[in-house]
Design a protein around this motif. Structure first.
Motif, PDB file in Angstrom:
ATOM      1  N   LYS A 127     -71.862  77.154 128.956  1.00 30.48           N
ATOM      2  CA  LYS A 127     -72.195  75.826 128.519  1.00 30.48           C
ATOM      3  C   LYS A 127     -71.730  75.794 126.857  1.00 30.48           C
ATOM      4  N   GLU A 128     -71.641  76.805 126.247  1.00 32.80           N
ATOM      5  CA  GLU A 128     -71.445  77.428 124.993  1.00 32.80           C
ATOM      6  C   GLU A 128     -70.110  77.326 124.655  1.00 32.80           C
ATOM      7  N   THR A 131     -68.050  74.238 125.176  1.00 40.00           N
ATOM      8  CA  THR A 131     -68.365  73.617 124.207  1.00 40.00           C
ATOM      9  C   THR A 131     -68.050  74.176 122.593  1.00 40.00           C
ATOM     10  N   ARG A 132     -67.384  75.181 122.721  1.00 48.06           N
ATOM     11  CA  ARG A 132     -67.163  76.435 121.313  1.00 48.06           C
ATOM     12  C   ARG A 132     -65.730  75.486 121.582  1.00 48.06           C
ATOM     13  N   TYR A 155     -70.342  69.177 129.360  1.00 48.72           N
ATOM     14  CA  TYR A 155     -70.201  69.646 127.954  1.00 48.72           C
ATOM     15  C   TYR A 155     -69.532  69.200 127.968  1.00 48.72           C
ATOM     16  N   ALA A 159     -69.163  67.661 123.889  1.00 48.85           N
ATOM     17  CA  ALA A 159     -68.666  68.187 122.638  1.00 48.85           C
ATOM     18  C   ALA A 159     -67.284  67.624 122.137  1.00 48.85           C
ATOM     19  N   GLU A 343     -80.118  67.359 124.395  1.00 50.79           N
ATOM     20  CA  GLU A 343     -79.204  68.393 125.568  1.00 50.79           C
ATOM     21  C   GLU A 343     -78.590  67.016 125.447  1.00 50.79           C
ATOM     22  N   GLY A 346     -76.100  66.572 122.515  1.00 47.49           N
ATOM     23  CA  GLY A 346     -74.975  67.882 122.875  1.00 47.49           C
ATOM     24  C   GLY A 346     -75.671  68.470 120.808  1.00 47.49           C
ATOM     25  N   GLN A 349     -79.513  72.612 122.587  1.00 47.06           N
ATOM     26  CA  GLN A 349     -78.866  73.421 123.835  1.00 47.06           C
ATOM     27  C   GLN A 349     -80.269  73.751 124.401  1.00 47.06           C
ATOM     28  N   LYS A 351     -82.046  77.252 126.403  1.00 46.33           N
ATOM     29  CA  LYS A 351     -81.350  79.499 125.980  1.00 46.33           C
ATOM     30  C   LYS A 351     -82.472  79.333 127.612  1.00 46.33           C
ATOM     31  N   THR A 359     -77.700  72.675 118.484  1.00 48.73           N
ATOM     32  CA  THR A 359     -76.355  73.630 119.123  1.00 48.73           C
ATOM     33  C   THR A 359     -75.758  73.682 117.708  1.00 48.73           C
ATOM     34  N   HIS A 360     -75.687  73.590 116.625  1.00 51.65           N
ATOM     35  CA  HIS A 360     -74.833  74.044 115.451  1.00 51.65           C
ATOM     36  C   HIS A 360     -75.704  73.400 114.215  1.00 51.65           C
TER      37      HIS A 360
END
Length: 360
Positions: A127-128, A131-132, A155, A159, A343, A346, A349, A351, A359-360
C-alpha cells in the motif's frame, strides 16, 4: 437523425458479438458495408456464425439504436467507437472491443499513462509503495490507470485523487454495476476529480470470473508502462503483466522482501527481466516522458466531526486502537467505522500491531 458510423459500431456491440468475431468482420467489410449488406448481399450464415448473424439482423433497427443511445446520454454515459480509439488500443494484441462505454474525461486516453496494479490482499508495504509512486507520478503529470479492485488498485486510484492528479479506472463490469460496492465512493471521487471510468461491457452487465482477466488487456493497452507493485504467484496482476509483454509495453515491478508470499509473483518478474520500479523519475525517464515536476495543491477533503477528532489526535503521532478509544472517547465499533472511512479517503493508514497514523 441520420445514420452515423458511430451508431453502426454501437449496433455491432449491442448485438453481442465477441471482440474477436467483430474484428474479423471489420477486417473484411467496412461498418457501412455490414449495415447495408446484412441479410441482403451478405447472407452467408456460415461466414458470420448462426448466432452472430441472427443477432445482427435482430438489432439492425435504427429507431431502437437511437433510443438506446439517448438512454445512455440520459444516464450520463457516452461511448467511444473503435474508429476513434487511441492508437495504443488498435493493436491486434489488444483484440480491441468495438466500443468503450465511459463517464468522465475521455481525453485522458491520449495522455502519458502508466498502469499500477497488484494483489487485492496487499501488505502495508505494498500500500505504501503504491501510494508513494502514484503520488510522485501524478506530480510529473502522468495519468494512472488501474482496475478499481480492492487492494493495490484501490490505493493507486485513491493516491491519484489525493494528489489532485488524473486516473483512469477500467472496470470488469458495466458502469452501473461497480464491483466491489465498497469502491463506489472512490468511483465517484475519480469522476469528481476529473478522471475517467470506462468499460467495454454494457452498463448493467455484472462482473464475472471471465470479465476481470479480460479487462486487463485494456488496462495495459492504454498504458505506456505497467507497474506491478505486489503480486502473489497466482495474482490476476500477473495476467496484466503478460498482456503488457504481448503488447510491447515496458514492464516494471516493485522489489519486495523475498519472504513476502504476497510478492512472490512480482519478485519473479524482476528475476525474469522486469525493470525495478524505484522512483517516479526513473520510471518517466525509462518511458521517455518529457516531464517537469509540477506543484499541486492538496485536494480538500471533507471530514465529519468524528473524523476530524481522530485526525487531530493522529497529527500528534501514531496511536494504537485502544489508545484512540480512550483519547477520542469513541466506542470501538464507531471508531472502527471512522478509521475505515479515513483509510478510504487516503488520510489514515493502518500499520502493524493495530497502530494507525496519518499518510502524510
Amino acid at each position: 437523425m441520420e445514420l452515423t458510423e458511430d451508431l453502426i459500431y454501437y449496433w455491432l456491440s449491442v448485438s453481442g458479438l465477441s471482440p474477436r468475431k467483430a474484428n474479423a468482420l471489420l477486417s473484411e467489410y467496412t461498418p457501412l458495408e455490414l449495415w447495408e449488406g446484412i441479410g441482403k448481399t451478405l447472407t452467408s450464415v456460415s461466414f458470420f456464425g448462426e448466432r452472430a448473424y441472427e443477432a445482427l439482423i435482430r438489432y439492425r433497427n435504427f429507431d431502437y439504436l437511437q433510443r438506446s443511445v439517448d438512454a445512455l446520454d440520459n444516464d450520463g454515459i457516452s461511448f467511444l467507437p473503435q474508429n476513434r480509439f487511441p492508437e495504443c488500443l488498435i493493436q491486434s494484441e489488444v483484440d480491441p472491443p468495438i466500443i468503450l462505454y465511459y463517464r468522465g474525461d475521455i481525453s485522458l486516453v491520449h495522455t502519458n499513462c502508466v498502469a499500477v496494479v497488484g494483489t487485492r490482499a496487499c501488505s502495508p508495504y505494498g500500500k505504501e509503495a503504491a501510494t508513494r509512486l502514484v503520488t510522485d507520478l501524478c506530480n510529473y503529470n502522468v495519468t494512472i490507470v488501474s482496475g478499481l479492485a480492492t487492494g493495490i488498485d484501490m490505493y493507486a486510484h485513491r493516491a491519484a485523487v489525493q494528489a489532485n492528479g488524473k486516473t483512469i479506472a477500467v472496470l470488469g463490469s458495466g458502469l452501473n454495476d461497480v464491483q466491489p460496492v465498497s469502491n463506489i465512493p472512490l468511483y465517484r471521487d475519480i469522476l469528481a476529480s476529473g478522471g475517467l471510468v470506462l468499460s467495454e461491457y454494457a452498463p448493467s452487465r455484472p462482473a464475472s470470473k471471465y470479465t476481470f482477466p479480460e479487462r486487463n488487456r485494456i488496462v495495459s493497452g492504454l498504458s505506456q508502462g505497467v507497474i506491478v507493485v505486489e503480486a502473489g504467484l497466482k495474482s490476476g496482476a500477473l495476467i496484466t503483466a503478460d498482456c503488457a509483454l504481448d503488447q510491447n509495453r515496458t514492464l516494471f515491478a516493485v522489489p519486495s522482501n523475498i519472504t513476502n508470499v504476497k510478492a512472490l509473483g512480482s519478485n519473479r518478474l524482476l528475476f525474469d527481466g522486469a525493470i525495478a520500479a524505484l522512483t517516479a523519475e526513473d520510471i518517466c525517464k525509462t518511458l521517455n516522458f518529457s516531464f517537469g515536476k509540477i506543484e499541486r495543491k492538496e485536494r480538500a477533503v471533507q471530514l465529519d466531526i468524528f473524523e476530524q477528532k481522530i485526525y487531530n489526535i493522529l497529527s500528534g503521532g501514531d496511536e494504537n486502537f485502544d489508545s484512540l478509544v480512550i483519547k477520542a472517547e469513541i466506542a470501538p465499533p464507531k471508531l472502527s467505522a471512522v478509521l475505515s472511512a479515513l483509510e478510504i479517503k487516503g488520510i489514515v493508514q493502518r500499520k502493524p500491531s493495530n497502530v494507525y497514523g496519518l499518510t502524510h
